[in-house]
Every structure is written in structure tokens, then in C-alpha cells.
Design a protein around this motif. Sequence first.
Motif, mmCIF file in Angstrom:
data_model
loop_
_atom_site.group_PDB
_atom_site.id
_atom_site.type_symbol
_atom_site.label_atom_id
_atom_site.label_comp_id
_atom_site.label_asym_id
_atom_site.label_seq_id
_atom_site.Cartn_x
_atom_site.Cartn_y
_atom_site.Cartn_z
ATOM 1 N N LYS A 71 0.841 -1.184 0.000
ATOM 2 C CA LYS A 71 0.000 0.000 0.000
ATOM 3 C C LYS A 71 0.886 1.246 0.000
ATOM 4 O O LYS A 71 2.073 1.161 0.323
ATOM 5 N N PRO A 72 0.332 2.398 -0.350
ATOM 6 C CA PRO A 72 1.132 3.629 -0.285
ATOM 7 C C PRO A 72 1.699 3.837 1.118
ATOM 8 O O PRO A 72 1.009 3.657 2.120
ATOM 9 N N ASP A 120 4.518 6.728 -2.758
ATOM 10 C CA ASP A 120 4.641 7.832 -1.804
ATOM 11 C C ASP A 120 5.748 7.643 -0.781
ATOM 12 O O ASP A 120 5.834 8.405 0.183
ATOM 13 N N VAL A 121 6.596 6.627 -0.946
ATOM 14 C CA VAL A 121 7.745 6.459 -0.055
ATOM 15 C C VAL A 121 8.934 7.176 -0.696
ATOM 16 O O VAL A 121 9.454 6.736 -1.727
ATOM 17 N N PRO A 146 4.845 0.197 7.877
ATOM 18 C CA PRO A 146 4.816 1.587 7.417
ATOM 19 C C PRO A 146 6.236 2.144 7.345
ATOM 20 O O PRO A 146 7.049 1.894 8.234
ATOM 21 N N ALA A 147 6.530 2.884 6.303
ATOM 22 C CA ALA A 147 7.876 3.444 6.151
ATOM 23 C C ALA A 147 8.245 4.330 7.329
ATOM 24 O O ALA A 147 9.419 4.397 7.722
ATOM 25 N N GLN A 148 7.252 5.002 7.948
ATOM 26 C CA GLN A 148 7.544 5.886 9.070
ATOM 27 C C GLN A 148 7.955 5.123 10.320
ATOM 28 O O GLN A 148 8.448 5.715 11.285
ATOM 29 N N ARG A 149 7.737 3.793 10.325
ATOM 30 C CA ARG A 149 8.194 2.967 11.441
ATOM 31 C C ARG A 149 9.509 2.262 11.115
ATOM 32 O O ARG A 149 9.856 1.267 11.747
#
Length: 400
Positions: A71-72, A120-121, A146-149
Motif C-alpha cells: 500500500k502507499p 509515496d515512499v 509503514p515506512a515511518q516505522r
Amino acid sequence: MSTEEAPAQQQQPEQVTKPDEPPPAAAEEASGGSPAVEEKTLSNRALVLTGYGGYDKIKLQEKTLKSPQLKPGEVLVRVKACGLNFAELLGKQGLYELLPSPPVVLGMEGAGVVEAIGEDVKDRKVGDRVIAMNRSGMWQEWVVVPAQRTFHMPEEMSFEEAAALPINYMTAYMMLFEMANLRPGKSVLIHMAAGGVGVAATQLCQTVKDVTVFGTASASKHEVISQGGVTHPIDYRTKDYVTEIRKVSPKGVDIVLDPLGGSDTQKGFSLLKPLGILIVFGKSLSNCVTGQKKNLFAMAKTWYNQLSLNTMKLMQTNKAISGFHLGYISDEELFERTLISLLELYKQGKIKPRIDSCYHFEEVAEAMKRMHDRQNIGKVILLPEPKKKEEEKGGYTQVC
């Protein structure tokens, strides 16, 4: 760890191969989203909690997966090392409410290599070495998060060190600096000073001038924790730590980090100086986990002995009590800021995760028993990579 130290003939997780079914966590991650990798299959090894109880409830499952459709904002990470935490010991017994019901892949932290990125990464790319975190599902070879994690690893950091950093060091950092406001000249009591959080808290105390650290641990661990920065090690098994602390500091201490609960919370509160703070964490259930399965008597005893007071008592004593649970913090900015601060301290050489031992997924029962029996000094690490034949013949645990 030597052959003599290894737990004798622990029951190993059952290996199951079902090519057409992914592990529970992977199945959820593989649904929906846009493709990020070419269509191919992945061989995945995962440690799945199949029910509550003993070590036999954790099964090593080897399955073939289709490449996840990301997913995005998501990334696919090939995990090289995972951290073992007290939360997994609680979760195995059904005592960790944030863990989804079985069957579920365990694990909240790990480190590995980014193999694919979703839309969106922007700040991650294939090949990046990263620390990764999730509420569950990290004890497997392939994980979508999630990329933010995820956070870039310093070049000099090993995968084992990276897997040991997030949960323990974020817990210690937030308690000491966000809640307790640790400053020069203060004194801190760290229970279980040889454990993952204990080692992390001790190292972080060394980043502030003139901080006195009292640390409880069995006598065999005193030399190591003293070298790590504990000023006054105390053998909680043979001595009353309240008496020992009063001998050195009659007025008590400024900060108490309490993962024990029960009567130890009462003792900790009594040890606080005026304007001191006691922080309960780790669900304060360390004294409740007495065996492989849930011990209702131990839980009842801990609950019965819990500290009970009112706000008037707090005012009259000029003391503070606070609670900390990393799992209930949802502020992503706080997460990012804390881990970035920790990575900077690592680069400066001020902190360094202490790896106690490494176990392959096949040895998860032995790893959990070592932590449950409080034999570890520092972090216990799990390795997704299959155990090699020569290691099987040797019958020992790999030391990182």
C-alpha cells in the motif's frame, strides 16, 4: 553461551509447511494496495503464537508467499534479526492486551534490508539497512511495515544491535528524560539492571553528569553491570535493597524505575526523596510471570500488595507516581524524535546495546526460557536464518 549454560533439551517449536497459506500477520499485510515488486514467490519462516500457554504454543511455520502488494507508504523488509522482549513472555500467557488473538506472528522490533517500497515512499530505497517496528508480526523473514516505522541504521551498527535498540532504549529514554527529567546530580534506582531496559537506562544515565545509579541484580551479574555504569549493585536475592540504599543515601533516591509491582512499588515509593518520582512500567508484572503458563496466584498476590494511596498523600509527601507503557504511545513525532536521538547517541559512542545471546528461530523456546529465568545480561536476539548443520551438531547457542 557455553554448552553448560544452555537450557537442557527444551521443546522446540513445531515446524509446519503449508505452501498455500501465509502466516497470520503476513496474510493481513499481503492484502490490497499497489504492486511494489515483480510477481514472484517468497519463502517465509515465521514464529506463530497458536494459543496461550507454554513454549509449545509457538510454532515455527515455513511457507511460500506471493510477493506482497504494498500500500502507499509501506515498505517490504527482509528481516535479519529480531528482539525478544518481556512483552512476548506476557503475550504467550495471554497477559498482553495489545497483542491480537492467536494465531498471530509475535515480535515488535527487528532490523533488516528494504526489498521493495510502495507509492509515496520518498526517503527509503531498496537496499537500505533499517530498524523496523510494529505492534506485532516482526518475528518472520519478510515483513511489511509503514515506512515511518523504519529508521536508517548507522553504517557501523550490526543488525543484532539494531534489533536490540528500539523497545528497550525508547522505554528507558522516555522514562528518564520525558517523564523524570533526569538532571546532573540525581540518583536513580534501576530494578533488573542486567535486563534489556536496565542496561539501556544505565547507559543513558551515564550521558548526564554525576548521576548515581543503584541497580538490583543477582550477584553473578554485578561485575558486568558495574562496568556498564551501575554505581552501587545490590543482590536483591540475599539483601534488602531498601536497607542497602539507605546505608549509602539515607535520604533515598530521586527516581525509581519499577517493572516489578506489588510490594516492590511500596518499597520504591518509601525510598523516594521529596520531589522524587516513581515510574511503573512493563505492566509491573515481572513478579507475576513465574512459569510457562499464567499463574493466577502470583497475579493475585501482586495485585493484593499493590501500592494504594490518595492525592492527599501525594501532596503531603511531595512525591510523584507515573506510569509508562510504550505500546500506548501513538505520537509518531515523539517516536521519531526519540529514536533519532538514540541513534545520534549511538554514533557518538555514548550508548551501545549489549547483546546477551543470539538464538535461531528453531531455538525460540530456549531463548524465552533464558529471559524468563533472568539468565541474560542485556538483550536476547532471534535470528530468522535457519540454523546451520555444524551449529546443530555443536549444540550451543550462537553468541553475537
